[in-house]
Design a protein around this motif. Sequence first.
Motif, PDB file in Angstrom:
ATOM      1  N   TRP A 220      70.348 104.617  34.456  1.00 29.11           N
ATOM      2  CA  TRP A 220      69.288 103.805  34.900  1.00 29.11           C
ATOM      3  C   TRP A 220      70.048 102.484  35.697  1.00 29.11           C
ATOM      4  N   ILE A 221      71.607 102.410  35.719  1.00 23.33           N
ATOM      5  CA  ILE A 221      72.146 101.671  36.630  1.00 23.33           C
ATOM      6  C   ILE A 221      73.194 102.413  37.389  1.00 23.33           C
ATOM      7  N   ASN A 222      73.742 102.039  38.378  1.00 23.41           N
ATOM      8  CA  ASN A 222      74.752 102.439  39.322  1.00 23.41           C
ATOM      9  C   ASN A 222      76.165 102.250  38.617  1.00 23.41           C
ATOM     10  N   THR A 223      76.540 103.177  38.024  1.00 22.49           N
ATOM     11  CA  THR A 223      77.917 102.911  37.315  1.00 22.49           C
ATOM     12  C   THR A 223      79.110 103.082  38.161  1.00 22.49           C
ATOM     13  N   SER A 224      78.840 103.623  39.536  1.00 21.51           N
ATOM     14  CA  SER A 224      79.983 103.513  40.356  1.00 21.51           C
ATOM     15  C   SER A 224      80.225 102.194  40.537  1.00 21.51           C
ATOM     16  N   LYS A 225      79.156 101.496  41.250  1.00 22.57           N
ATOM     17  CA  LYS A 225      79.060 100.147  41.524  1.00 22.57           C
ATOM     18  C   LYS A 225      79.919  99.092  40.677  1.00 22.57           C
TER      19      LYS A 225
ATOM     20  N   LEU B 298      62.370  97.630  28.065  1.00 25.28           N
ATOM     21  CA  LEU B 298      63.638  97.069  27.800  1.00 25.28           C
ATOM     22  C   LEU B 298      64.888  97.663  28.808  1.00 25.28           C
ATOM     23  N   ALA B 299      64.809  99.019  28.829  1.00 23.42           N
ATOM     24  CA  ALA B 299      66.004  99.489  29.757  1.00 23.42           C
ATOM     25  C   ALA B 299      65.603  98.960  31.292  1.00 23.42           C
ATOM     26  N   TRP B 300      64.461  98.904  31.788  1.00 26.86           N
ATOM     27  CA  TRP B 300      64.126  98.519  32.933  1.00 26.86           C
ATOM     28  C   TRP B 300      64.653  96.924  33.254  1.00 26.86           C
ATOM     29  N   TRP B 301      64.269  96.084  32.175  1.00 30.80           N
ATOM     30  CA  TRP B 301      64.941  94.908  32.025  1.00 30.80           C
ATOM     31  C   TRP B 301      66.505  94.526  32.198  1.00 30.80           C
ATOM     32  N   LEU B 302      66.998  95.463  31.568  1.00 28.45           N
ATOM     33  CA  LEU B 302      68.588  95.506  31.669  1.00 28.45           C
ATOM     34  C   LEU B 302      68.920  96.005  32.869  1.00 28.45           C
ATOM     35  N   ALA B 303      68.560  97.306  33.509  1.00 31.94           N
ATOM     36  CA  ALA B 303      68.803  97.619  34.770  1.00 31.94           C
ATOM     37  C   ALA B 303      68.597  96.724  36.073  1.00 31.94           C
ATOM     38  N   GLU B 304      67.537  95.635  35.777  1.00 31.30           N
ATOM     39  CA  GLU B 304      67.282  94.839  36.592  1.00 31.30           C
ATOM     40  C   GLU B 304      68.593  93.731  36.626  1.00 31.30           C
ATOM     41  N   ARG B 305      69.323  93.868  35.738  1.00 30.58           N
ATOM     42  CA  ARG B 305      70.474  92.673  35.637  1.00 30.58           C
ATOM     43  C   ARG B 305      71.645  93.149  36.627  1.00 30.58           C
ATOM     44  N   GLN B 306      71.572  94.140  37.128  1.00 29.81           N
ATOM     45  CA  GLN B 306      72.623  94.659  38.223  1.00 29.81           C
ATOM     46  C   GLN B 306      72.315  93.984  39.536  1.00 29.81           C
ATOM     47  N   CYS B 307      73.472  93.401  39.975  1.00 31.42           N
ATOM     48  CA  CYS B 307      73.334  92.439  41.033  1.00 31.42           C
ATOM     49  C   CYS B 307      74.064  93.275  42.249  1.00 31.42           C
TER      50      CYS B 307
END
Length: 295
Positions: free
Chosen positions: A190-195, A148-157
């Motif tokens: 798991w995502i780029n929080t700065s961006k 699930l976390a990978w699916w959510l991380a893949e939502r970052q554009c």
Amino acid sequence: SALQILAMADALEDERLDKEAIVKFVASLQNEDGSFSGDEWGEVDTRFSYCALSCLALLGRLPLPKWAEVEVKTDEKNAIIDIHKAVEYIISCRNFDGGFGCVPGAESHAGQVFCCIGALSIAHSLHLLNEGNANTGSNFNDRGADLLAWWLAERQCDSGGLNGRPEKQADVCYSWWILSALSIMGRVSWINTSKLGQFILNCQDDDDGGIADRPQDMPDVYHTFFGLCGLSLIGHLEKIGDREGRKYPEVDPVFALPTALVQRLGLRAQVISECGGKVKDRLKTHAILTGAATP
């Protein structure tokens, strides 16, 4: 919701509020399969599962399942809802990609993911992410949560913003729907929080100060709220407060309320620890499920 507003206004004990009537109304909306309808007309959606469990928790009337690690166990015979069927239904809405839909078999959507993860958190049932069966409990592992976390991380554009489904544009509101779920599962890193933070700031209108769904669009109160929640969950509001010499309230990712209020109300859900067993300070009021989150 109305109850969240009353909680923030310290008005849950107002004599004009018939809490027992609310509890009975919410309970009357549970269906035989454990799902909840939104009203008497019968629409079923996992959004309503989250809303129902959150309402009952806010009013101190939520029964907890037999596996919950709490001091006071629920009398199942007198429970206002069937919590076991409720969590079983939520798990039945999980898809092969790890995400959740509004009903079983429906497309995975980030908004529904928050509703399902938030509801499982409130029901102290996050271990079911990795079991798929609410009849038994067992030691926690990361397989389902990781997927699930990978699916959510893949939502970052590329813009840094987050979308709700594949091939969709980024939208500020998903800063809440996705970050809250990742926070509950100990996987914000798991995502780029700065961006993401920069994307949210780029959506703020220079003239009126509101936040829009994406840069150059019309701001509104909906996206302003979720944008601020997103900035809080990645610690950006705290940094702004440090520069300004003031302290902004932190938001709780489970109940979407200030963490200080969650603590004062005695609301205790369940969250998963980060890699190495770390837990954010804002989450320490909740029960901790140990999980090794390795990106």
